[in-house]
Design an enzyme around this catalytic site. Structure first.
Site, mmCIF file in Angstrom:
data_model
loop_
_atom_site.group_PDB
_atom_site.id
_atom_site.type_symbol
_atom_site.label_atom_id
_atom_site.label_comp_id
_atom_site.label_asym_id
_atom_site.label_seq_id
_atom_site.Cartn_x
_atom_site.Cartn_y
_atom_site.Cartn_z
ATOM 1 N N ASP A 219 4.979 13.157 -7.478
ATOM 2 C CA ASP A 219 6.380 12.372 -6.562
ATOM 3 C C ASP A 219 6.082 13.319 -5.156
ATOM 4 O O ASP A 219 5.427 13.672 -4.827
ATOM 5 C CB ASP A 219 7.619 13.214 -7.483
ATOM 6 C CG ASP A 219 8.547 12.215 -7.859
ATOM 7 O OD1 ASP A 219 9.587 12.519 -6.128
ATOM 8 O OD2 ASP A 219 9.351 12.130 -8.566
ATOM 9 N N HIS A 294 -5.978 8.251 3.039
ATOM 10 C CA HIS A 294 -6.650 7.556 1.996
ATOM 11 C C HIS A 294 -6.391 7.111 0.464
ATOM 12 O O HIS A 294 -6.186 8.018 0.275
ATOM 13 C CB HIS A 294 -8.152 8.323 1.963
ATOM 14 C CG HIS A 294 -9.348 8.520 3.561
ATOM 15 N ND1 HIS A 294 -9.631 7.415 4.527
ATOM 16 C CD2 HIS A 294 -9.345 9.649 4.304
ATOM 17 C CE1 HIS A 294 -10.073 7.349 5.071
ATOM 18 N NE2 HIS A 294 -9.747 9.236 5.430
#
Length: 558
Positions: A219, A294
């Site tokens: 989160d 990435h």
């Protein structure tokens, strides 16, 4: 070890100039921990605490605080401690909390395990850089319970720092900064379960500097909520996380002068998510600079119709003067979730949005898209017009990689998550948080056998990198990493010369703090940020707890 007040000397820290325009003044404690320890030291072992992992630390910690709250240092030595009753430490001044041990949650109440409120000139740290809170949240999560206690919350704390400390496996949120002012957070590792509702750091405050922090969860990594003003967040390592964000925003949003800089995001939900659904108010003057990503699902995601929160009454939150600059790397699947998504409210189109030097490419497939709605500015799908009227979604698809998208990876990128139903190990605090960037302050444990003290200066002086003191040594010498190279300076009334941070320093302008109005309802504490229903609970003693966000629960997009 405990600060030896006879052998550890404080030094006057040469602090950076206002670290960016987003900081309006000094941050950090006003006096060093060594000075506080010399005034008085309250060792929890002298108040009944035992490092046996079973005796409750709650009462001894509260008693030690009561004796040192008017000036002193509360000391939790190395060892394993149990916390079954939560500690609410209220009204301290010129005090420090040195936690060199590991505090294990053994209680099951909601609320906040350690709640520090109405304090000034405060510092929480571990002199060994190994002090930690272990929330053992998996014991809740295995029963599908996501509303257990939070680990650490600061409310109405002024002139403070939290550093060299580790937070692990919270049953709920890990660290909240609620209506605080002039604070510095740095050299921390936060490791939570792979599920929504387990936020890393949530900030709704004024004049706060968060830097050199690693977060693992699913989160919020480091997120700004409202109301907030003058927040600088840099050198953040979102290592298999939800990613950094702003929001979620609802009614009467008041957020301005926010900088995120040097943010590295790996295998997360997003690199930056600005989220709302209806509502009112504004978010303005935001810089999102030097991002590397990435393996993330989304890259830049501005979503004014965020489906994970219920719609709020209002035409929408007005977004303006947002600059996105120097983003590099790759997203997981650009044909499904493109790297640029700027969806603004039709009732409050966003404007003065700038996207420049932005080069992302897909890891899977051979195309990606850019999508905008009711969004004005320059770059990609943004429309250039002075007539800020709503318009439908426009999407463009490209099938060739942009030049210059390649970006380095971090060696410590995780290869898998930690789940949410098994014990999560306590990590060490890393010494690198963004490729090529040296942390502003050395870890206290790695301070080259020196003791790095907090800056001792008048409130007018700019404070920063406010590490207190580490091992006992005959004299204190500042570690070279703790003070960035000087470029320009501000001289205070104390004639302290302040070098600026290494990246993008500029003189800050002093601005007034936002208004934090108390809500109606139980207690006298302020209303927390508005979020989607899911994980908030009412706090202790009439406290109105902030409402948590449900997030994308358990989703991993790689």
């Amino acid at each position: 070890m405990l600060l030896d007040k006879l052998s550890v000397l404080s030094f006057l820290g040469l602090a950076p100039i206002f670290a960016a325009a987003q900081l309006s003044g000094s941050v950090g404690p006003l006096t060093s921990a060594s000075t506080k320890a010399a005034t008085k030291t309250c060792n929890v072992l002298d108040y009944g605490a035992k490092a046996d992992k079973s005796t409750d630390l709650g009462a001894p910690l509260a008693s030690a605080f009561a004796d040192c709250k008017s000036g002193g240092l509360v000391y939790v030595p190395s060892g394993d401690y149990a916390l079954s009753t939560w500690a609410r430490l209220s009204g301290g001044e010129a005090w420090a909390l040195q936690i060199d041990g590991i505090i294990y949650r053994t209680g099951t109440d909601g609320g906040n395990m350690i709640y520090i409120e109405h304090s000034s000139d405060f510092e929480l740290f571990s002199s060994t850089s190994e002090g930690a809170m272990q929330g053992l949240g998996y014991e809740f999560h295995a029963d599908d319970n996501w509303s257990g206690p939070r680990l650490l919350r600061l409310y109405e704390v002024t002139d403070f720092s939290v550093h060299d400390f580790i937070l692990v496996d919270s049953p709920s949120f890990h660290f909240s900064l609620d209506t605080c002012t002039n604070g510095e957070i740095y050299n921390m590792a936060i490791r939570g379960g792979n599920h929504g509702g387990l936020d890393g750091i949530d900030v709704w405050s004024n004049n706060i500097w968060v830097h050199d922090v690693e977060v693992t969860n699913k989160d919020e990594c480091v997120t700004v909520k409202g109301p907030s003003k003058n927040i600088l967040i840099e050198s953040i390592y979102c290592n298999w996380s939800g990613g950094c964000g702003m929001g979620s925003f609802g009614s009467d949003t008041n957020v301005s002068d926010i900088t995120y800089r040097n943010i590295y995001t790996w295998s997360s939900n997003n690199m930056m998510l600005i989220k709302s659904n209806g509502g009112s108010g504004f978010v303005e003057n935001v810089l999102l600079e030097n991002f590397i990503g990435h393996g993330n699902a989304y890259s830049l995601d501005i979503d004014s119709y965020w489906a994970s929160m219920s719609a709020v009454d209002g035409d929408g939150v007005q977004l303006s003067n947002i600059t996105v600059k120097n983003w590099k790397g790759t997203e997981a699947y650009g044909a499904e979730r493109g790297p640029v998504k700027v969806v603004c409210a039709d009732g409050a189109p966003c404007y003065d949005i700038t996207i420049e030097d932005f080069a992302m490419w897909t890891e899977e497939g051979d195309s990606q898209w850019y999508s905008c709605e009711s969004a004005y500015g320059s770059g990609y799908c943004l429309q250039d017009s002075d007539d800020h009227v709503s318009y439908s979604v426009t999407t463009s698809t490209v099938s060739s990689a942009p030049s210059g998208y390649s970006a380095t990876s971090m060696a410590a990128d995780l290869t898998t998550d930690f789940g949410s139903t098994v014990s999560i190990p306590i990590p060490t605090i890393p010494t690198s948080f963004y490729p090529g960037a040296t942390p502003y302050s050395a870890l206290m444990a790695n301070s080259a056998s020196t003791a790095a003290a907090s800056s001792i200066a008048s409130h007018a002086t700019v404070h920063s990198s406010s590490a207190s003191v580490a091992a006992s040594v005959p004299s204190a010498v500042a570690p070279s990493e703790s003070i960035p190279a000087a470029t320009s300076a501000v001289v205070s009334s104390a004639a302290a010369i302040a070098p600026s941070p290494a990246v993008g320093a500029q003189e800050g302008s002093t601005t007034s703090a936002p208004s934090f109005a108390a809500p109606s309802g139980a207690g006298n504490s302020p209303q927390g940020p508005t979020g989607a229903s899911g994980f908030g609970e009412k706090g202790q003693q009439g406290e109105q707890g902030e409402q948590g966000e449900q997030g994308e629960q358990g989703v991993c997009y790689v």
